[in-house]
Design a protein around this motif. Structure first.
Motif, PDB file in Angstrom:
ATOM      1  N   PRO A   1      -0.769  11.472  -6.328  1.00  0.00           N
ATOM      2  CA  PRO A   1       0.337  10.749  -6.561  1.00  0.00           C
ATOM      3  C   PRO A   1       1.490  11.446  -7.301  1.00  0.00           C
ATOM      4  O   PRO A   1       1.193  12.455  -8.649  1.00  0.00           O
ATOM      5  CB  PRO A   1       0.257   9.455  -6.932  1.00  0.00           C
TER       6      PRO A   1
ATOM      7  N   ILE B   1       5.941  11.592  -7.413  1.00  0.00           N
ATOM      8  CA  ILE B   1       7.589  10.905  -7.115  1.00  0.00           C
ATOM      9  C   ILE B   1       8.091  12.237  -6.166  1.00  0.00           C
ATOM     10  O   ILE B   1       8.206  13.022  -6.366  1.00  0.00           O
ATOM     11  CB  ILE B   1       8.694  11.011  -8.538  1.00  0.00           C
TER      12      ILE B   1
ATOM     13  N   LEU C   1       8.166   8.089 -14.360  1.00  0.00           N
ATOM     14  CA  LEU C   1       8.303   7.553 -13.907  1.00  0.00           C
ATOM     15  C   LEU C   1       9.237   6.599 -14.140  1.00  0.00           C
ATOM     16  O   LEU C   1       9.507   5.242 -13.615  1.00  0.00           O
ATOM     17  CB  LEU C   1       6.676   6.976 -14.283  1.00  0.00           C
TER      18      LEU C   1
ATOM     19  N   LEU D   1       8.531   1.889  -1.960  1.00  0.00           N
ATOM     20  CA  LEU D   1       7.155   2.263  -2.377  1.00  0.00           C
ATOM     21  C   LEU D   1       6.091   1.874  -0.970  1.00  0.00           C
ATOM     22  O   LEU D   1       6.437   1.190   0.059  1.00  0.00           O
ATOM     23  CB  LEU D   1       6.296   1.454  -3.358  1.00  0.00           C
TER      24      LEU D   1
ATOM     25  N   ILE E   1      -1.402   4.118  -0.284  1.00  0.00           N
ATOM     26  CA  ILE E   1      -0.610   4.587  -1.854  1.00  0.00           C
ATOM     27  C   ILE E   1       0.162   3.949  -2.822  1.00  0.00           C
ATOM     28  O   ILE E   1       0.420   3.901  -3.355  1.00  0.00           O
ATOM     29  CB  ILE E   1       0.322   5.620  -1.081  1.00  0.00           C
TER      30      ILE E   1
ATOM     31  N   SER F   1       0.522   3.304  -6.715  1.00  0.00           N
ATOM     32  CA  SER F   1       1.581   3.446  -6.908  1.00  0.00           C
ATOM     33  C   SER F   1       1.655   1.869  -8.056  1.00  0.00           C
ATOM     34  O   SER F   1       2.431   1.998  -8.732  1.00  0.00           O
ATOM     35  CB  SER F   1       3.181   3.051  -6.325  1.00  0.00           C
ATOM     36  N   LYS F   2       1.121   1.223  -6.876  1.00  0.00           N
ATOM     37  CA  LYS F   2       1.671  -0.248  -8.454  1.00  0.00           C
ATOM     38  C   LYS F   2       0.894  -0.082  -9.609  1.00  0.00           C
ATOM     39  O   LYS F   2       0.982  -0.356 -11.018  1.00  0.00           O
ATOM     40  CB  LYS F   2       1.188  -1.844  -7.647  1.00  0.00           C
TER      41      LYS F   2
ATOM     42  N   TRP G   1       6.198  -2.098 -13.606  1.00  0.00           N
ATOM     43  CA  TRP G   1       5.912  -2.717 -12.653  1.00  0.00           C
ATOM     44  C   TRP G   1       7.058  -3.339 -12.501  1.00  0.00           C
ATOM     45  O   TRP G   1       8.539  -3.492 -11.997  1.00  0.00           O
ATOM     46  CB  TRP G   1       4.697  -3.389 -12.391  1.00  0.00           C
TER      47      TRP G   1
ATOM     48  N   ILE H   1       7.048   7.004  -4.451  1.00  0.00           N
ATOM     49  CA  ILE H   1       5.558   7.406  -5.239  1.00  0.00           C
ATOM     50  C   ILE H   1       4.970   8.107  -3.317  1.00  0.00           C
ATOM     51  O   ILE H   1       4.748   6.870  -2.585  1.00  0.00           O
ATOM     52  CB  ILE H   1       5.055   7.163  -5.620  1.00  0.00           C
TER      53      ILE H   1
ATOM     54  N   TRP I   1       1.720  10.664  -1.574  1.00  0.00           N
ATOM     55  CA  TRP I   1       0.736  11.988  -2.083  1.00  0.00           C
ATOM     56  C   TRP I   1       1.557  13.393  -2.009  1.00  0.00           C
ATOM     57  O   TRP I   1       2.105  13.490  -0.908  1.00  0.00           O
ATOM     58  CB  TRP I   1      -0.209  12.600  -0.700  1.00  0.00           C
TER      59      TRP I   1
ATOM     60  N   ASN J   1      -0.785   8.948 -14.846  1.00  0.00           N
ATOM     61  CA  ASN J   1      -1.379   8.803 -13.866  1.00  0.00           C
ATOM     62  C   ASN J   1      -2.367   8.510 -13.370  1.00  0.00           C
ATOM     63  O   ASN J   1      -3.262   8.290 -14.176  1.00  0.00           O
ATOM     64  CB  ASN J   1      -0.825  10.606 -12.257  1.00  0.00           C
TER      65      ASN J   1
END
Length: 270
Positions: free
Chosen positions: A120, A122, A135, A147, A155, A159-160, A169, A199, A201, A224
């Motif tokens: 992942p 950004i 982040l 997202l 993903i 991401s969460k 979060w 976010i 891949w 990550n």
């Protein structure tokens, strides 16, 4: 005497014709490809579309098999596997879904192969207008974040998990303007400037749609959650009589690291 010669010539001609026929038959047999006339169904994560299209084309040319592919969010193709048993080979965007399929008895466990890492990152629009460098910056006021849907896309789930792991979060969620069912849609939001950060891949930043339109912000490894992409043959292939062609395709996908690398993936080294 003349009659004997004529008979001899006829026999020679017949022999030549028969020999030519046999040779033609042998060549035709040799020309027939190993899985000609067979059809294979593959369920693949939508984010793997670029390398998969190339791999499928090569496989069809080499083996004569016809490959039908269903691209979708990882949750969606997992649903297809469970409800219709409509996948001979299952290639989601994250190990989580293969593990779930194994627990439910849909996977021939001995066929599971990790192909690549799935990392992942950004992404922001070219020029990074909102100054996103970490982040933590996703939680800044007036940042429009997009997202993947944690219930639909690999993903989204990861991401969460990354934001929760870093205690972000609850701070980032109010900035999320949309949760998408596939990772492909996130790239469109950023490349068209409809959002300030997403976010996705890492491999997707090589796609033509993103060239010159986005910038990448790496997520430090300790922050990550790096995944692997597995491929596996399903028990459905066994039931449908596609087991040999499915196993061959599974190995074909796993053994062509150069194609995965070409499309921006980092081959799995075990």
């Amino acid at each position: 005497m003349r009659g004997v010669k004529a008979l001899f010539l006829i026999l020679v001609l017949v022999g030549a014709v028969l020999a030519a026929g046999c040779m033609g038959s042998t060549n035709a047999s040799e020309d027939r490809k190993s899985f000609e006339g067979q059809t294979l169904t593959v369920c693949s994560g939508a984010g793997l579309m670029k390398p998969m299209n190339e791999l499928i084309s090569l496989f069809e040319n080499e083996t004569g098999a016809k490959v039908e592919v269903h691209y979708g969010g990882s949750s969606e193709i997992f649903g297809v596997l469970q409800t219709t048993c409509g996948c001979d080979v299952f290639i989601p965007g994250a190990w989580y879904y293969t593990e779930g399929a194994m627990k439910k008895g849909y996977i021939l466990n001995g066929t599971v192969r990790d192909i690549t890492e799935h990392i992942p990152v950004i992404v922001v629009p070219q020029g990074n207008p909102k100054g996103i460098h970490s982040l933590e910056d996703l939680a800044k006021p007036d940042v429009r974040v997009v997202l993947g849907d944690p219930k639909a896309a690999a993903i989204g789930k990861v991401s969460k998990k990354i934001l929760e792991k870093n205690g972000l979060w609850d701070e980032v969620k109010p900035n999320v303007v949309v949760f998408t069912p596939t990772v492909n849609q996130l790239l469109i939001y950023i490349s068209t400037g409809q959002a300030d950060a997403a976010i996705i891949w890492e491999d997707m930043v090589t796609w033509a749609q993103s060239r010159g339109k986005i910038e990448v912000v790496q997520i430090p490894r300790e922050q990550n959650s790096i995944k692997t992409i597995p491929t596996a043959v399903t028990t459905c292939a066994e039931k449908d009589g596609h087991i040999e062609v499915a196993k061959t395709f599974n190995e074909f996908v796993a053994n062509h690291a150069e194609i995965w690398k070409k499309w921006g993936f980092r081959p799995w080294k075990g």
